[in-house]
Design a protein around this motif. Structure first.
Motif, mmCIF file in Angstrom:
data_model
loop_
_atom_site.group_PDB
_atom_site.id
_atom_site.type_symbol
_atom_site.label_atom_id
_atom_site.label_comp_id
_atom_site.label_asym_id
_atom_site.label_seq_id
_atom_site.Cartn_x
_atom_site.Cartn_y
_atom_site.Cartn_z
ATOM 1 N N LEU A 1 4.524 -25.611 8.513
ATOM 2 C CA LEU A 1 3.903 -25.520 7.182
ATOM 3 C C LEU A 1 4.778 -24.830 6.142
ATOM 4 N N VAL A 2 5.615 -23.902 6.594
ATOM 5 C CA VAL A 2 6.410 -23.108 5.651
ATOM 6 C C VAL A 2 7.861 -23.076 6.104
ATOM 7 N N ARG A 3 8.715 -22.727 5.165
ATOM 8 C CA ARG A 3 10.103 -22.431 5.489
ATOM 9 C C ARG A 3 10.228 -20.908 5.404
ATOM 10 N N PHE A 4 10.678 -20.295 6.477
ATOM 11 C CA PHE A 4 10.824 -18.841 6.472
ATOM 12 C C PHE A 4 12.127 -18.440 5.790
ATOM 13 N N VAL A 5 12.025 -17.416 4.959
ATOM 14 C CA VAL A 5 13.187 -16.858 4.278
ATOM 15 C C VAL A 5 13.317 -15.417 4.735
ATOM 16 N N GLY A 6 14.431 -15.103 5.372
ATOM 17 C CA GLY A 6 14.663 -13.760 5.881
ATOM 18 C C GLY A 6 15.590 -12.968 4.995
ATOM 19 N N VAL A 7 15.235 -11.731 4.739
ATOM 20 C CA VAL A 7 16.039 -10.825 3.932
ATOM 21 C C VAL A 7 16.436 -9.649 4.803
ATOM 22 N N LYS A 8 17.718 -9.301 4.779
ATOM 23 C CA LYS A 8 18.207 -8.200 5.605
ATOM 24 C C LYS A 8 17.505 -6.897 5.246
ATOM 25 N N ARG A 9 17.387 -6.041 6.262
ATOM 26 C CA ARG A 9 16.796 -4.718 6.080
ATOM 27 C C ARG A 9 17.539 -3.775 7.017
ATOM 28 N N ASP B 1 0.822 -1.209 0.000
ATOM 29 C CA ASP B 1 0.000 0.000 0.000
ATOM 30 C C ASP B 1 0.857 1.261 0.000
ATOM 31 N N PRO B 2 1.596 1.527 -1.083
ATOM 32 C CA PRO B 2 1.661 0.864 -2.378
ATOM 33 C C PRO B 2 2.833 -0.120 -2.470
ATOM 34 N N PRO B 3 2.823 -0.975 -3.518
ATOM 35 C CA PRO B 3 3.976 -1.831 -3.767
ATOM 36 C C PRO B 3 5.139 -0.967 -4.268
ATOM 37 N N HIS B 4 6.364 -1.351 -3.897
ATOM 38 C CA HIS B 4 7.532 -0.540 -4.276
ATOM 39 C C HIS B 4 8.704 -1.442 -4.638
ATOM 40 N N PHE B 5 9.815 -0.814 -5.009
ATOM 41 C CA PHE B 5 10.971 -1.583 -5.457
ATOM 42 C C PHE B 5 11.554 -2.461 -4.355
ATOM 43 N N GLY B 6 11.400 -2.099 -3.093
ATOM 44 C CA GLY B 6 11.859 -2.959 -2.012
ATOM 45 C C GLY B 6 11.177 -4.315 -2.065
ATOM 46 N N HIS B 7 9.849 -4.325 -2.276
ATOM 47 C CA HIS B 7 9.098 -5.578 -2.400
ATOM 48 C C HIS B 7 9.593 -6.386 -3.597
ATOM 49 N N LEU B 8 9.726 -5.721 -4.731
ATOM 50 C CA LEU B 8 10.069 -6.409 -5.972
ATOM 51 C C LEU B 8 11.488 -6.963 -5.939
ATOM 52 N N ILE B 9 12.416 -6.191 -5.405
ATOM 53 C CA ILE B 9 13.798 -6.658 -5.314
ATOM 54 C C ILE B 9 13.889 -7.847 -4.367
ATOM 55 N N MET B 10 13.224 -7.770 -3.236
ATOM 56 C CA MET B 10 13.250 -8.864 -2.274
ATOM 57 C C MET B 10 12.709 -10.144 -2.928
ATOM 58 N N ALA B 11 11.579 -10.067 -3.601
ATOM 59 C CA ALA B 11 10.984 -11.240 -4.250
ATOM 60 C C ALA B 11 11.900 -11.785 -5.332
ATOM 61 N N ASN B 12 12.482 -10.915 -6.118
ATOM 62 C CA ASN B 12 13.356 -11.342 -7.199
ATOM 63 C C ASN B 12 14.624 -12.016 -6.669
ATOM 64 N N GLU B 13 15.223 -11.438 -5.649
ATOM 65 C CA GLU B 13 16.462 -11.993 -5.093
ATOM 66 C C GLU B 13 16.222 -13.354 -4.437
ATOM 67 N N VAL B 14 15.111 -13.508 -3.743
ATOM 68 C CA VAL B 14 14.800 -14.802 -3.126
ATOM 69 C C VAL B 14 14.490 -15.829 -4.211
ATOM 70 N N ALA B 15 13.738 -15.449 -5.219
ATOM 71 C CA ALA B 15 13.423 -16.372 -6.320
ATOM 72 C C ALA B 15 14.701 -16.875 -6.968
ATOM 73 N N SER B 16 15.616 -15.971 -7.214
ATOM 74 C CA SER B 16 16.883 -16.336 -7.842
ATOM 75 C C SER B 16 17.771 -17.129 -6.891
ATOM 76 N N GLU C 1 20.710 -13.004 0.798
ATOM 77 C CA GLU C 1 21.266 -11.659 0.631
ATOM 78 C C GLU C 1 20.517 -10.936 -0.486
ATOM 79 N N ALA C 2 20.267 -9.672 -0.270
ATOM 80 C CA ALA C 2 19.631 -8.829 -1.284
ATOM 81 C C ALA C 2 20.162 -7.416 -1.091
#
Length: 190
Positions: free
Chosen positions: A125-133, A12-27, A148-149
């Motif tokens: 149920l899930v595996r938690f993935v933590g990204v530094k902030r 609210d709203p989505p931003h580059f922090g969200h997108l970068i985090m998702a992309n880095e974890v996916a990769s 790492e991101a």
């Protein structure tokens, strides 16, 4: 077994922090997809935004449409009451028994994990993935996969405040989302 990342939030709203985090974890974890999971009513936040569910969903669709691994899961929009992660993940685990879920959280949420509703059941149920902030620790008594991101200190609240103060939000979020905000006069923009 498909490996699916889950990134929850109000977006609210989505931003580059969200997108970068998702992309880095996916990769970094070689995920098959990342599902963005917008909350209906987050149990840990007080609703302070004037945007509707539909506007948040539209902004998230605009922000994620160009990435081949990103998709939006609206399960929490279809439920009433607070969006507890355990309840959502129980439903998704039943609907997708051949999926392994990786729940992506920023370091601010790692610190908050002990307060999550039914956290001991959720870690089954899930595996938690933590990204530094910036400004947060990634230490936890719960099992966390660390990825790492690039450290980008952007928040949705900061963007809303900048709009309210008539400050620029350019380069903090996708240009198409910025235009949507402006055209729809969201967060007090004109």
């Amino acid at each position: 077994m498909k490996k699916i990342g889950i990134l929850g939030g109000t977006f609210d709203p989505p931003h580059f922090g969200h997108l970068i985090m998702a992309n880095e974890v996916a990769s970094g974890l070689n995920l098959d997809a990342v599902w963005f999971l917008p909350n209906q009513i987050p149990p840990h936040k007080v609703k302070t935004s004037s945007t509707t569910t539909e506007e948040r969903l539209q902004m998230l669709e605009i922000a994620t449409e160009s990435h081949p691994l990103f998709r939006i899961e609206t399960i929490e929009f279809r439920r009433n009451g607070p969006s507890y992660t355990i309840e959502t993940m129980e439903i998704l685990s039943k609907q997708y028994p051949n999926h392994e879920f990786y729940f992506i959280i920023g370091a601010d949420m790692i610190e908050y994990l002990p307060k999550w509703y039914k956290i001991d059941e959720l870690v089954q149920l899930v595996r938690f993935v933590g990204v530094k902030r910036p400004g947060y620790t990634t230490e936890s008594k719960f099992p966390i996969i660390h990825v790492e991101a690039p450290l980008i200190d952007i928040s949705s609240k900061m963007i809303r405040n900048r709009i309210a103060n008539k400050e620029t939000i350019r380069y903090l979020l996708p240009e198409s989302v910025r235009i949507y905000i402006k055209e729809n006069h969201l967060y007090g923009s004109k």
